[in-house]
Design a protein around this motif. Structure first.
Motif, PDB file in Angstrom:
ATOM      1  N   ASN A 155       0.807  -1.212   0.000  1.00 15.97           N
ATOM      2  CA  ASN A 155       0.000   0.000   0.000  1.00 15.97           C
ATOM      3  C   ASN A 155       0.847   1.272   0.000  1.00 15.97           C
ATOM      4  OD1 ASN A 155       0.936  -0.291   2.609  1.00 15.97           O
ATOM      5  ND2 ASN A 155      -0.992   0.258   3.589  1.00 15.97           N
ATOM      6  N   ARG A 156       2.159   1.139   0.168  1.00 16.65           N
ATOM      7  CA  ARG A 156       3.018   2.327   0.126  1.00 16.65           C
ATOM      8  C   ARG A 156       3.783   2.337  -1.193  1.00 16.65           C
ATOM      9  NH1 ARG A 156       5.539   1.251   6.073  1.00 16.65           N
ATOM     10  NH2 ARG A 156       3.760   1.921   7.327  1.00 16.65           N
ATOM     11  N   LEU A 157       3.869   3.506  -1.793  1.00 15.66           N
ATOM     12  CA  LEU A 157       4.553   3.632  -3.072  1.00 15.66           C
ATOM     13  C   LEU A 157       5.386   4.897  -3.064  1.00 15.66           C
ATOM     14  CD1 LEU A 157       3.150   2.860  -6.564  1.00 15.66           C
ATOM     15  CD2 LEU A 157       4.350   5.007  -6.190  1.00 15.66           C
ATOM     16  N   TYR A 158       6.594   4.775  -3.579  1.00 13.73           N
ATOM     17  CA  TYR A 158       7.561   5.871  -3.563  1.00 13.73           C
ATOM     18  C   TYR A 158       8.095   6.113  -4.974  1.00 13.73           C
ATOM     19  CZ  TYR A 158       7.852   4.743   1.444  1.00 13.73           C
ATOM     20  OH  TYR A 158       7.568   4.498   2.766  1.00 13.73           O
ATOM     21  N   TRP A 159       8.414   7.357  -5.260  1.00 15.02           N
ATOM     22  CA  TRP A 159       9.147   7.729  -6.465  1.00 15.02           C
ATOM     23  C   TRP A 159      10.471   8.372  -6.050  1.00 15.02           C
ATOM     24  CZ3 TRP A 159       8.071   6.494 -11.405  1.00 15.02           C
ATOM     25  CH2 TRP A 159       6.761   6.128 -11.739  1.00 15.02           C
ATOM     26  N   TYR A 160      11.525   7.993  -6.800  1.00 13.05           N
ATOM     27  CA  TYR A 160      12.868   8.532  -6.575  1.00 13.05           C
ATOM     28  C   TYR A 160      13.453   8.967  -7.913  1.00 13.05           C
ATOM     29  CZ  TYR A 160      12.851   6.054  -2.066  1.00 13.05           C
ATOM     30  OH  TYR A 160      12.547   5.612  -0.810  1.00 13.05           O
ATOM     31  N   ARG A 161      14.438   9.841  -7.833  1.00 10.02           N
ATOM     32  CA  ARG A 161      15.219  10.197  -9.017  1.00 10.02           C
ATOM     33  C   ARG A 161      16.670   9.868  -8.723  1.00 10.02           C
ATOM     34  NH1 ARG A 161      14.692  16.209 -10.990  1.00 10.02           N
ATOM     35  NH2 ARG A 161      15.921  16.621  -9.116  1.00 10.02           N
ATOM     36  N   LEU A 167      11.436  11.609  -4.080  1.00 11.12           N
ATOM     37  CA  LEU A 167      10.581  12.609  -4.719  1.00 11.12           C
ATOM     38  C   LEU A 167       9.230  12.724  -4.031  1.00 11.12           C
ATOM     39  CD1 LEU A 167      11.182  11.976  -8.541  1.00 11.12           C
ATOM     40  CD2 LEU A 167      12.155  13.784  -7.090  1.00 11.12           C
ATOM     41  N   THR A 168       8.531  11.572  -3.880  1.00  9.38           N
ATOM     42  CA  THR A 168       7.192  11.632  -3.317  1.00  9.38           C
ATOM     43  C   THR A 168       6.783  10.262  -2.801  1.00  9.38           C
ATOM     44  OG1 THR A 168       4.928  12.426  -3.702  1.00  9.38           O
ATOM     45  CG2 THR A 168       5.960  11.165  -5.486  1.00  9.38           C
ATOM     46  N   TYR A 169       5.744  10.255  -1.946  1.00  6.60           N
ATOM     47  CA  TYR A 169       5.311   9.045  -1.250  1.00  6.60           C
ATOM     48  C   TYR A 169       3.788   8.993  -1.194  1.00  6.60           C
ATOM     49  CZ  TYR A 169       3.949   6.717   3.178  1.00  6.60           C
ATOM     50  OH  TYR A 169       3.328   5.977   4.155  1.00  6.60           O
ATOM     51  N   PHE A 170       3.234   7.816  -1.492  1.00  5.05           N
ATOM     52  CA  PHE A 170       1.801   7.564  -1.400  1.00  5.05           C
ATOM     53  C   PHE A 170       1.537   6.471  -0.369  1.00  5.05           C
ATOM     54  CE2 PHE A 170      -0.015   9.784  -5.060  1.00  5.05           C
ATOM     55  CZ  PHE A 170       1.120  10.039  -5.821  1.00  5.05           C
ATOM     56  N   GLN A 171       0.498   6.668   0.392  1.00  4.81           N
ATOM     57  CA  GLN A 171      -0.057   5.605   1.207  1.00  4.81           C
ATOM     58  C   GLN A 171      -1.457   5.366   0.630  1.00  4.81           C
ATOM     59  OE1 GLN A 171       1.250   4.547   4.591  1.00  4.81           O
ATOM     60  NE2 GLN A 171      -0.519   3.412   5.313  1.00  4.81           N
ATOM     61  N   ASN A 172      -1.645   4.196   0.035  1.00  7.95           N
ATOM     62  CA  ASN A 172      -2.850   3.942  -0.771  1.00  7.95           C
ATOM     63  C   ASN A 172      -2.943   5.024  -1.854  1.00  7.95           C
ATOM     64  OD1 ASN A 172      -3.582   1.608   0.779  1.00  7.95           O
ATOM     65  ND2 ASN A 172      -4.218   3.016   2.402  1.00  7.95           N
ATOM     66  N   GLU A 173      -4.072   5.715  -1.944  1.00 14.82           N
ATOM     67  CA  GLU A 173      -4.201   6.721  -3.002  1.00 14.82           C
ATOM     68  C   GLU A 173      -3.790   8.112  -2.554  1.00 14.82           C
ATOM     69  OE1 GLU A 173      -6.617   5.007  -1.707  1.00 14.82           O
ATOM     70  OE2 GLU A 173      -8.133   6.366  -0.895  1.00 14.82           O
ATOM     71  N   ALA A 174      -3.470   8.274  -1.285  1.00 15.23           N
ATOM     72  CA  ALA A 174      -3.147   9.594  -0.750  1.00 15.23           C
ATOM     73  C   ALA A 174      -1.656   9.903  -0.900  1.00 15.23           C
ATOM     74  CB  ALA A 174      -3.540   9.659   0.721  1.00 15.23           C
ATOM     75  N   GLN A 175      -1.380  11.064  -1.495  1.00 16.22           N
ATOM     76  CA  GLN A 175      -0.002  11.524  -1.609  1.00 16.22           C
ATOM     77  C   GLN A 175       0.364  12.251  -0.324  1.00 16.22           C
ATOM     78  OE1 GLN A 175       0.746  14.221  -4.896  1.00 16.22           O
ATOM     79  NE2 GLN A 175       2.915  13.678  -4.987  1.00 16.22           N
ATOM     80  N   ALA A 228       2.394  13.594  -9.605  1.00 11.18           N
ATOM     81  CA  ALA A 228       2.260  12.150  -9.444  1.00 11.18           C
ATOM     82  C   ALA A 228       0.868  11.838  -8.945  1.00 11.18           C
ATOM     83  CB  ALA A 228       3.312  11.622  -8.471  1.00 11.18           C
ATOM     84  N   GLU A 229       0.361  10.699  -9.393  1.00 11.38           N
ATOM     85  CA  GLU A 229      -0.964  10.264  -8.973  1.00 11.38           C
ATOM     86  C   GLU A 229      -0.952   8.771  -8.680  1.00 11.38           C
ATOM     87  OE1 GLU A 229      -3.872  13.247 -11.569  1.00 11.38           O
ATOM     88  OE2 GLU A 229      -3.583  11.161 -12.194  1.00 11.38           O
ATOM     89  N   THR A 275       1.354   7.031 -11.597  1.00  5.01           N
ATOM     90  CA  THR A 275       1.981   7.709 -12.733  1.00  5.01           C
ATOM     91  C   THR A 275       2.742   8.930 -12.244  1.00  5.01           C
ATOM     92  OG1 THR A 275      -0.005   9.001 -13.162  1.00  5.01           O
ATOM     93  CG2 THR A 275       0.251   6.945 -14.382  1.00  5.01           C
ATOM     94  N   LEU A 276       3.834   9.204 -12.915  1.00  2.61           N
ATOM     95  CA  LEU A 276       4.625  10.401 -12.675  1.00  2.61           C
ATOM     96  C   LEU A 276       4.713  11.150 -13.996  1.00  2.61           C
ATOM     97  CD1 LEU A 276       6.550  12.043 -10.763  1.00  2.61           C
ATOM     98  CD2 LEU A 276       8.425  10.692 -11.726  1.00  2.61           C
TER      99      LEU A 276
END
Lengths: 111, 117
Positions: free
Chosen positions: B30-36, B46-54, B67-68, B76-77
């Motif tokens: 349920n956790r999703l991260y974006w990195y560069r 860059l950013t972090y989501f818990q479920n659909e919430a950024q 990001a969504e 998506t980024l």
């Protein structure tokens, strides 16, 4: 702020040599410490981790001990193989914060 | 064993164009991260989501980045009006809730390498 310093690479070793990759960190409180490995063309994979002082993480013959007194988490392996050639990243994670990665150390093991 | 997947693996674009990258995390995570990640450096958050919430965005994420994660699964980024400085590897990672974020294991995808000409 939090930061991670790793020894600069590339590190080139012969097969069966002993490996040490130094990692030191700066952080407030008690972070968790990690080593990730990135093989060519692949994403990062967790190699090992330690979540408190004096813990030893180990996996696939690699070891690292969380030393709070020296703020270090050095990676060691007794006998490297050609297949260990990769980039190794030391990282820390503190409460309520995100990963802070070191710059990576490239290891090349020659047959 | 389906790990984290990212699409495309490589993207070449011209300066000023928009690009969108997709990440499919491990299904129960349920956790999703974006990195560069730039050449010779470690990944930068860059950013972090818990479920659909950024829940978190880095200062690195300028207004041109969005990001969504609309249904709490894939993410998506998008980078609008790309600049040459956006050239980098964009990594996605996911993790399973239930552990503290301090101790969690993040599983990384292979990344999308972006080159802006």
């Amino acid at each position: 702020g939090n930061s991670v310093t790793q020894m600069e690479g590339p590190v080139t070793l012969s097969e069966e040599a002993f490996l040490t990759i130094n990692c030191t960190y700066t952080a407030t409180g008690y972070p968790s410490l990690f080593w990730y490995v990135q093989y060519p063309g692949e994403g990062l994979q967790l190699l090992l981790k330690a979540t408190k002082a004096d813990d030893k993480g180990s996996n696939k013959g690699f070891e690292a001990t969380y030393r709070k007194e020296t703020t270090s988490f050095h990676l060691e392996k007794g006998s490297v193989q050609v297949s260990d050639s990769a980039v190794y990243f030391c990282a820390l994670k503190n409460y309520g914060q995100n990963f802070v990665f070191g710059p990576g150390t490239r290891l090349s093991v020659l047959p | 064993d389906t790990g984290v997947s990212q699409d495309p693996r490589h993207k070449i674009t011209k300066r000023g164009q928009n690009v969108t990258f997709r990440c499919d995390p491990i299904s129960e995570h349920n956790r999703l991260y974006w990195y560069r990640q730039t050449l010779g450096q470690g990944p930068e958050f860059l950013t972090y989501f818990q479920n659909e919430a950024q829940l978190e965005k880095s200062r690195l994420l300028s207004d041109r980045f969005s990001a969504e994660r609309p249904k709490g699964s894939f993410s998506t980024l998008e980078i609008q009006r790309t600049e040459q400085g956006d050239s980098a590897m964009y990594l996605c990672a996911s993790s399973l809730g239930g552990t503290t974020r301090r101790e969690e294991t993040q599983y990384f995808g292979p990344g999308t390498r972006l080159l802006v000409l």
